[in-house]
Scaffold this active site. Structure first.
Site, mmCIF file in Angstrom:
data_model
loop_
_atom_site.group_PDB
_atom_site.id
_atom_site.type_symbol
_atom_site.label_atom_id
_atom_site.label_comp_id
_atom_site.label_asym_id
_atom_site.label_seq_id
_atom_site.Cartn_x
_atom_site.Cartn_y
_atom_site.Cartn_z
ATOM 1 N N ARG A 176 -5.883 -8.590 -8.781
ATOM 2 C CA ARG A 176 -7.033 -9.398 -9.186
ATOM 3 C C ARG A 176 -7.561 -8.806 -10.480
ATOM 4 O O ARG A 176 -7.564 -7.579 -10.634
ATOM 5 C CB ARG A 176 -8.098 -9.345 -8.083
ATOM 6 C CG ARG A 176 -9.185 -10.371 -8.222
ATOM 7 C CD ARG A 176 -8.769 -11.714 -7.655
ATOM 8 N NE ARG A 176 -9.711 -12.766 -8.002
ATOM 9 C CZ ARG A 176 -9.444 -14.051 -7.870
ATOM 10 N NH1 ARG A 176 -8.286 -14.465 -7.398
ATOM 11 N NH2 ARG A 176 -10.333 -14.958 -8.205
ATOM 12 N N ILE B 29 -9.828 -7.184 -13.102
ATOM 13 C CA ILE B 29 -10.962 -6.264 -12.955
ATOM 14 C C ILE B 29 -12.137 -6.806 -13.765
ATOM 15 O O ILE B 29 -11.982 -7.131 -14.944
ATOM 16 C CB ILE B 29 -10.570 -4.847 -13.455
ATOM 17 C CG1 ILE B 29 -9.390 -4.292 -12.647
ATOM 18 C CG2 ILE B 29 -11.744 -3.883 -13.396
ATOM 19 C CD1 ILE B 29 -9.643 -4.142 -11.170
ATOM 20 N N ASN C 83 -4.035 2.327 -14.013
ATOM 21 C CA ASN C 83 -3.166 1.368 -13.321
ATOM 22 C C ASN C 83 -1.713 1.829 -13.397
ATOM 23 O O ASN C 83 -1.312 2.482 -14.351
ATOM 24 C CB ASN C 83 -3.293 -0.002 -14.006
ATOM 25 C CG ASN C 83 -2.444 -1.075 -13.344
ATOM 26 O OD1 ASN C 83 -2.424 -1.202 -12.113
ATOM 27 N ND2 ASN C 83 -1.730 -1.845 -14.141
ATOM 28 N N GLY D 252 0.787 -1.231 0.000
ATOM 29 C CA GLY D 252 0.000 0.000 0.000
ATOM 30 C C GLY D 252 0.818 1.279 0.000
ATOM 31 O O GLY D 252 0.295 2.334 0.351
ATOM 32 N N HIS E 60 1.992 0.066 -13.575
ATOM 33 C CA HIS E 60 2.651 -1.228 -13.740
ATOM 34 C C HIS E 60 4.165 -1.017 -13.566
ATOM 35 O O HIS E 60 4.722 -0.061 -14.118
ATOM 36 C CB HIS E 60 2.359 -1.813 -15.128
ATOM 37 C CG HIS E 60 2.937 -3.184 -15.297
ATOM 38 N ND1 HIS E 60 2.317 -4.315 -14.799
ATOM 39 C CD2 HIS E 60 4.101 -3.588 -15.854
ATOM 40 C CE1 HIS E 60 3.082 -5.368 -15.058
ATOM 41 N NE2 HIS E 60 4.165 -4.959 -15.690
HETATM 42 C C1 GAR Z 1 3.750 -1.524 -7.225
HETATM 43 O O1 GAR Z 1 5.118 -1.550 -7.543
HETATM 44 C C2 GAR Z 1 2.928 -1.610 -8.485
HETATM 45 O O2 GAR Z 1 3.558 -1.053 -9.591
HETATM 46 C C3 GAR Z 1 2.785 -3.096 -8.642
HETATM 47 O O3 GAR Z 1 2.606 -3.609 -7.359
HETATM 48 C C4 GAR Z 1 3.352 -2.777 -6.450
HETATM 49 C C5 GAR Z 1 2.466 -2.458 -5.275
HETATM 50 O O4 GAR Z 1 3.211 -1.821 -4.276
HETATM 51 N N1 GAR Z 1 1.684 -3.423 -9.498
HETATM 52 C C6 GAR Z 1 1.686 -4.492 -10.298
HETATM 53 O O5 GAR Z 1 2.584 -5.288 -10.335
HETATM 54 C C7 GAR Z 1 0.443 -4.629 -11.170
HETATM 55 N N2 GAR Z 1 0.678 -5.531 -12.241
HETATM 56 P P1 GAR Z 1 2.472 -1.066 -3.085
HETATM 57 O O6 GAR Z 1 1.435 -2.048 -2.519
HETATM 58 O O7 GAR Z 1 3.551 -0.770 -2.092
HETATM 59 O O8 GAR Z 1 1.836 0.162 -3.652
#
Ligand code: GAR
Length: 199
Positions: free
Chosen positions: A88, A90, A104, A14, A106
């Site tokens: 998850r 969408i 989003n 988060g 990524h």
């Molecule tokens: C982030 O680095 C985000 O880019 C990635 O998950 C992490 C969440 O970190 N998202 C993905 O991989 C989506 N495919 P956080 O919970 O500390 O924000």
């Protein structure tokens, strides 16, 4: 003036959700209405409660059930949805109803290292394995196909030979902290009041 109402979806640490809540705190035009998580024990829950933002926890079955999240977002008059590490798929009804309103982040330079199974540390491990000399983040709209929606912005960082996946992850998190809320704010600005969905 009506505020733009945002819902954040997150499943993990988060750090992005927290940064977003802090960035838009007491903002004149944007309100973070709630944070939704599908992982009750995820640290994002505590970060949300600490900040006095409503936390909504739901099961994976509820996420997958057509109409469930859509109904939730409609009942709260949500205008934009931000995915901040939401792991998850969408539901299609939400994507259709919120066309160009779901954004989003990524943790790679798409189209590289995207698609099913490419999330979080898996991405950084793949980047390391491929001997990449740079990586970065992609901020994009969400479409029916994983990581294929229209791109809004990309930010780069260099990778040293000695960088571990953990170091790459750290570099990526710094980029996310620096740019993600700013890009969101910019996208929201493009929509004037008449463009905001009145659910
Ligand atoms: C982030 O680095 C985000 O880019 C990635 O998950 C992490 C969440 O970190 N998202 C993905 O991989 C989506 N495919 P956080 O919970 O500390 O924000």
């Amino acid at each position: 003036m009506k505020k733009v109402r945002i819902a954040i979806f997150a499943s993990g640490t988060g750090s992005n959700a927290a940064n977003m809540m802090d960035y838009f705190k007491n903002n004149d035009t944007v309100k973070i209405e709630f944070v939704l998580t599908n992982k009750q024990d995820a640290p994002v829950s505590e970060k949300t409660i600490e900040r006095g933002v409503q936390l909504i926890t739901c099961s994976n079955q509820e996420v997958d059930k057509l109409g469930f999240i859509l109904g939730l977002c409609e009942s709260k008059n949500i205008d934009f949805i931000i995915l901040a590490g939401f792991l998850r798929k969408i539901p299609t009804d939400l994507i259709q109803r919120f066309k160009n309103k779901i954004i989003n982040v990524h943790p790679s330079l798409l189209p590289k290292f995207g698609g099913v199974g490419m999330y979080g540390m898996h991405v950084h491990e793949a980047v390391k394995k491929a001997y990449e000399t740079e990586s970065g983040i992609t901020i994009h709209y969400v479409s029916e196909n994983f990581d294929e929606g229209q791109r809004i912005a990309q930010f780069f960082t260099s990778i040293q030979k000695s960088d571990t996946p953990q170091i790459i992850q750290h570099k990526i998190h710094l980029l996310e902290q620096m740019y993600f809320p700013f890009v969101i704010e910019n996208e929201i600005k493009k929509f004037n009041e008449s463009d905001i969905i009145n659910l």
